[in-house]
Design an enzyme around this catalytic site. Structure first.
Site, PDB file in Angstrom:
ATOM      1  CG  ASP A   5     -13.651   4.586   4.317  1.00 55.45           C
ATOM      2  OD1 ASP A   5     -12.455   4.554   4.615  1.00 55.45           O
ATOM      3  OD2 ASP A   5     -14.518   5.115   5.061  1.00 55.45           O
ATOM      4  CG  HIS A   7      -9.840   1.894   4.442  1.00 58.29           C
ATOM      5  ND1 HIS A   7     -10.280   3.096   4.950  1.00 58.29           N
ATOM      6  CD2 HIS A   7      -8.620   1.674   4.977  1.00 58.29           C
ATOM      7  CE1 HIS A   7      -9.343   3.586   5.761  1.00 58.29           C
ATOM      8  NE2 HIS A   7      -8.328   2.742   5.791  1.00 58.29           N
ATOM      9  CD  GLU A  15      -6.938   4.150   2.382  1.00 57.80           C
ATOM     10  OE1 GLU A  15      -6.900   2.920   2.533  1.00 57.80           O
ATOM     11  OE2 GLU A  15      -6.116   4.923   2.887  1.00 57.80           O
ATOM     12  CD  GLU A  31      -4.959  -0.358   0.324  1.00 56.95           C
ATOM     13  OE1 GLU A  31      -4.768  -1.575   0.550  1.00 56.95           O
ATOM     14  OE2 GLU A  31      -5.419   0.419   1.170  1.00 56.95           O
ATOM     15  CG  ASP A  71      -1.863   1.111   1.349  1.00 56.12           C
ATOM     16  OD1 ASP A  71      -1.879   1.958   0.438  1.00 56.12           O
ATOM     17  OD2 ASP A  71      -2.629   1.164   2.339  1.00 56.12           O
TER      18      ASP A  71
HETATM   19  C1  LIG Z   1      -3.410   7.101   7.701  1.00 58.66           C
HETATM   20  C2  LIG Z   1      -3.980   5.741   7.758  1.00 58.66           C
HETATM   21  O1  LIG Z   1      -3.356   5.005   8.771  1.00 58.66           O
HETATM   22  C3  LIG Z   1      -3.818   4.983   6.441  1.00 58.66           C
HETATM   23  O2  LIG Z   1      -2.473   4.593   6.273  1.00 58.66           O
HETATM   24  C4  LIG Z   1      -4.726   3.789   6.464  1.00 58.66           C
HETATM   25  C5  LIG Z   1      -4.653   2.986   5.235  1.00 58.66           C
HETATM   26  O3  LIG Z   1      -4.270   3.427   4.172  1.00 58.66           O
HETATM   27  C6  LIG Z   1      -5.084   1.582   5.280  1.00 58.66           C
HETATM   28  O4  LIG Z   1      -5.464   1.107   6.326  1.00 58.66           O
HETATM   29  O5  LIG Z   1      -5.024   0.952   4.234  1.00 58.66           O
END
Ligand SMILES: C[C@H](O)[C@@H](O)CC(=O)C(=O)O
Length: 542
Positions: A360, A387, A337, A308, A282
């Site tokens: 989300d 998410h 998200e 991601e 991610d």
């Molecule tokens: C700022 C958040 O922690 C973000 O990093 C969450 C995220 O992108 C995720 O859980 O996937």
């Protein structure tokens, strides 16, 4: 107070303990009657923040100091029943969402639950199409986050009034009633009301077996908790080994700040979890399109299932180009998200720009808009992997994903829901994870009622503690990144923003310290607004 929950536990407490000490929920306090109209007589909103950035929980390539927060909404009704909702935010951003929630309050107060749910599509439109406020969106950004917080509270109220939790609640309703909650405006070119109804009616078959299966086995989850970007290798190893012991087989690693670092960290995790476990990466929007393709190609050796948020969440065609380039490597693109609304999801799907839909519960306009996206994803046969994490997102989204499986997709292939093991202990009905699966919630409602003292968390952190927490954090980060030492004033200034800079004066800091010591230690002071004003003024003059 801030205690990260551990894997295999419910909100930092063992299962037995949370079962023995069930806090009294508003549902238990009143003699409910589904026939009552439940007129909403008040809307309260609170700024709730947790100092997660202190330990780098939640850190990624773009959010290096996330303080997990929420705009927390409570709806009071004339029957005594309450609805609880929230939207997830980060630190200072919460103040802005609070203003937006307050601006929407006038559209909600005075309406009865009956009135709302008998025309839920109309009510959704009322909130999202206000002639003056829609200019701030429409259906995106802060105003949409606020809409989600309010609507989440309305859904909670509805489920409590019926004595059901959402997944089951929605699943026993007439499919016609479900589609009547969705605003199909702007998406009828890919999904009409009739098609949506058809999908839901067809999915009635086998629903009972799927319900029973979920009650027995739960919904598959993956964990993000082992590999936040700010964690040391030592921490990664420890958390990953703990997670493996607790039965986790799907892991997400944050990447995007430094390629060599990413290669090292991803290799480390892959080695620990073995070839048969699933790994996702991610980047939280860090790259341009070409950069995303070349960076992720270098990480292909660790066999990630998806990358991601490789680039700007708004760049649909960019995601399509990345998807096309990475498909031969067997890597999909996941995003959502920060996908503002159903219209954007529609285009992502139309453009084959994503292979995993990450709904989300707070970014979209609550259950109403999420239902539209679940149905579109089904039509395009793209798996939904929501998410979660944040504050209360796991609690909320478990309802949506259970609904998706039981009432829409009937499919678990390539599907899993994110899990992050923080802050669940602040909820009256925290998520239950067993053997890396979400177990269906049992309590009525949308699972986001916070414990009274947790709802006041930021209040207790205000000023003395909050300043300390933010100051310490920023000092730590600034040392790490630049090697420069910041002056105390600079730290305070950065931490507090301009509106509270007067606290830099040491005299006023002392006065405030005394005051806030009393405020925290003597609860009656916190109720005394006059007292607060006097001291506030005094410290300002000094
Ligand atoms: C700022 C958040 O922690 C973000 O990093 C969450 C995220 O992108 C995720 O859980 O996937």
């Amino acid at each position: 107070m801030f205690k990260p929950a551990r894997h295999g536990e419910v909100g930092g407490v063992s299962l037995q303990r949370s079962q023995q000490q069930k806090p009294l929920r508003s549902h238990d306090r009143f003699n409910l009657c589904a026939e009552m109209s439940h007129k909403i007589v008040n809307l309260r909103v609170r700024d709730v923040r947790f100092p997660t950035s202190l330990e780098q929980h939640g850190s990624d390539a773009m959010h290096t100091d996330p303080d997990y927060s929420a705009a927390y909404v409570v709806l009071d009704t004339d029957s005594g029943l309450k609805g609880f909702g929230l939207t997830f935010t980060l630190g200072k951003g919460t103040e802005i969402v609070l203003c937006a929630v307050k601006a929407l309050a006038g559209l909600v107060i005075g309406k009865s639950l009956q009135e709302i749910v008998s025309n839920f599509r109309g009510f959704y439109r009322l909130l999202t199409s206000d002639g003056q406020m829609r200019w701030l969106g429409p259906e995106k950004g802060v105003i949409h986050l606020a809409t989600a917080a309010v609507l989440n509270a309305v859904w909670d109220l509805w489920a409590r009034a019926e004595g059901k939790y959402h997944a089951m609640y929605l699943s026993i309703q007439d499919p016609k009633q479900i589609v009547s909650c969705i605003d199909f405006r702007y998406i009828t070119d890919v999904l009409t009301e009739e098609e949506a109804l058809d999908i839901l009616v067809k999915a009635q078959e086998g629903k009972k077996q799927r319900e029973d299966q979920m009650l027995k086995e739960g919904y598959p989850a993956y964990t993000t908790s082992c590999a936040w970007l700010g964690y040391s290798d030592q921490q990664l190893k420890q958390l990953c080994s703990d997670a493996l012991k607790s039965g986790w087989t799907r892991f997400k690693v944050k990447v995007g700040a430094d390629l060599e670092d990413d290669i090292r960290r991803c290799r480390l995790i892959r080695k620990m979890i073995g070839p048969s476990s699933t790994l996702m990466i991610d980047a939280n929007q860090r790259w341009d399109v070409a950069e995303a393709i070349s960076w992720v190609s270098r990480l292909a050796e660790v066999k990630p299932l998806w990358i991601e948020e490789p680039t700007s969440p708004d760049d649909i065609l960019g995601h399509a180009a990345i998807s096309k380039a990475l498909a031969p490597l067997g890597i999909g693109v996941a995003t959502g998200e920060q996908c503002h609304n159903r219209v954007m999801f529609k285009q992502f799907l139309q453009a084959s720009a994503l292979q995993f839909v990450q709904i989300d519960s707070c970014r979209l306009g609550s259950v109403n808009e999420n239902l539209a996206v679940l149905l579109m994803a089904y039509k395009f046969q793209v798996p939904v992997c929501p998410h979660a994490g944040g504050v209360g997102l796991c609690e909320l989204v478990q309802h949506l994903i259970l609904f998706d499986y039981i009432c829409v997709s009937a499919d678990l292939r390539n599907r899993m829901c994110e899990y992050v093991d923080h802050l669940h202990e602040h909820f009256t009905s925290p998520v239950v994870i067993q053997d890396a699966h979400y177990m269906p919630p049992k309590d009525p409602g949308y699972s986001c009622e916070m414990l009274e003292e947790s709802g006041l968390y930021f209040k207790h952190f205000t000023f003395v503690q909050y300043k300390h927490w933010r100051g310490k954090n920023i000092l730590k980060l600034s040392h790490k990144r630049t090697g420069l030492k910041m002056s105390k004033e600079k730290v305070f200034q950065k931490a507090w923003g301009t509106e509270i800079n007067f606290l830099q004066s040491s005299f006023s800091v002392t006065v405030n310290r005394i005051f806030f010591f009393l405020l925290i230690k003597v609860p009656s002071f916190s109720e005394s607004f006059d007292f607060f004003l006097i001291l506030f003024g005094l410290s300002f003059i000094m």
